[in-house]
Design a protein around this motif. Structure first.
Motif, PDB file in Angstrom:
ATOM      1  N   GLU A 150     -63.542  52.721  25.128  1.00 61.07           N
ATOM      2  CA  GLU A 150     -63.156  51.596  24.254  1.00 61.07           C
ATOM      3  C   GLU A 150     -63.742  51.742  22.848  1.00 61.07           C
ATOM      4  N   THR A 151     -63.718  52.984  22.346  1.00 54.55           N
ATOM      5  CA  THR A 151     -64.232  53.242  20.992  1.00 54.55           C
ATOM      6  C   THR A 151     -63.105  53.428  19.984  1.00 54.55           C
ATOM      7  N   ASN A 186     -57.497  60.623  26.546  1.00 52.37           N
ATOM      8  CA  ASN A 186     -57.620  59.174  26.456  1.00 52.37           C
ATOM      9  C   ASN A 186     -57.756  58.841  24.973  1.00 52.37           C
ATOM     10  N   ASP A 245     -58.475  56.133  23.621  1.00 51.81           N
ATOM     11  CA  ASP A 245     -59.422  55.029  23.377  1.00 51.81           C
ATOM     12  C   ASP A 245     -60.567  55.147  24.370  1.00 51.81           C
ATOM     13  N   TRP A 246     -61.196  56.336  24.388  1.00 49.53           N
ATOM     14  CA  TRP A 246     -62.205  56.584  25.429  1.00 49.53           C
ATOM     15  C   TRP A 246     -63.415  55.680  25.226  1.00 49.53           C
TER      16      TRP A 246
END
Ligand SMILES: C[S@@+](CC[C@H](N)C(=O)[O-])C[C@H]1O[C@@H](n2cnc3c(N)ncnc32)[C@H](O)[C@@H]1O
Length: 208
Positions: free
Chosen positions: A157-158, A152, A154-155
């Protein structure tokens, strides 16, 4: 193929976000409680891939009855573990090459850490767990139900990339048996980050 440097750097970058999102649901709490109850008095316990030190190191060291040791390869995760479990001893290192003598622990607990190790190395990690355990020692490992490999970019959303290789419950059961463990307990646990995930927590006892 999981790139371990991506995983380590990822946890260095998103340690605080993971810690904030990570919950302990009731079935996980019950699995841990049952596991700790199966151990001898005043056990020495290794938290393998301890991350931020919760729930294992914090629970294990809070009453002083457990000698808790945590290992993780992420420096930032270990910083959080030091704050969350100040009584625990912490070591930076890799699960495939544990920097401990043979037979020194009563138990090894690996929650949501084996799933970040390249699949070809899972067996090595379980062999290392067996090596550092005393005869009759116990292991508790969390695993996904089915094999799954993914990443992912952008795990949580970081904007940070993370990678996984989940072996699946059947493979992990087989590898535990092949590395000398008798499986003594297995429980279904919901997700610690998201409720619709399903995990199994498998407990094994090292045969003498
Ligand atoms: C999902 S977190 C789990 C943390 C904690 N055990 C928990 O249950 O919340 C996975 C942890 O395993 C660590 N980890 C992954 N692969 C590792 C390896 N090969 N050696 C050491 N630590 C590793 C990561 O740095 C991260 O802190």
């Amino acid at each position: 193929m999981v790139d371990k440097d991506v995983v380590r750097r990822g946890y260095d970058e998103l340690a605080e976000t993971y810690a904030a999102e990570r919950s302990e649901e009731d079935r996980e709490r019950a699995a841990l409680e049952a596991f700790f109850e199966s151990l001898p008095a005043s056990p020495t316990v290794l938290d393998a891939g301890c991350g931020q030190g919760t729930p294992v190191l914090q629970r294990g060291s809070e009453d002083g009855a457990v000698a808790a040791v945590g290992i993780d390869f992420s420096r930032e995760q270990l910083e959080l573990a030091a704050a969350n479990a100040p009584m625990a001893s912490l070591v930076q290192g890799d699960l495939t090459d544990l920097p401990f003598h043979d037979g020194v622990f009563d138990a090894v607990i690996a929650l949501h850490s084996l799933i970040h190790v390249p699949l070809d190395d899972h067996r090595t990690v379980l062999e290392e767990c067996a090596r550092v355990l005393r005869p009759g020692g116990r292991v508790l490992v969390s695993e996904g139900l089915e094999e799954w490999r993914g990443e992912n970019p952008d795990w949580l959303e970081t904007g940070v990339e993370m990678q996984w290789h989940v072996a699946g419950a059947a493979t992990t059961r087989t590898q535990l048996r092949e590395t000398g463990f008798e499986i003594v307990d297995e429980r279904g646990v919901s997700g610690t980050l998201c409720e619709d995930e399903r995990w199994v927590y498998v407990a094994g006892r090292l045969e003498n």
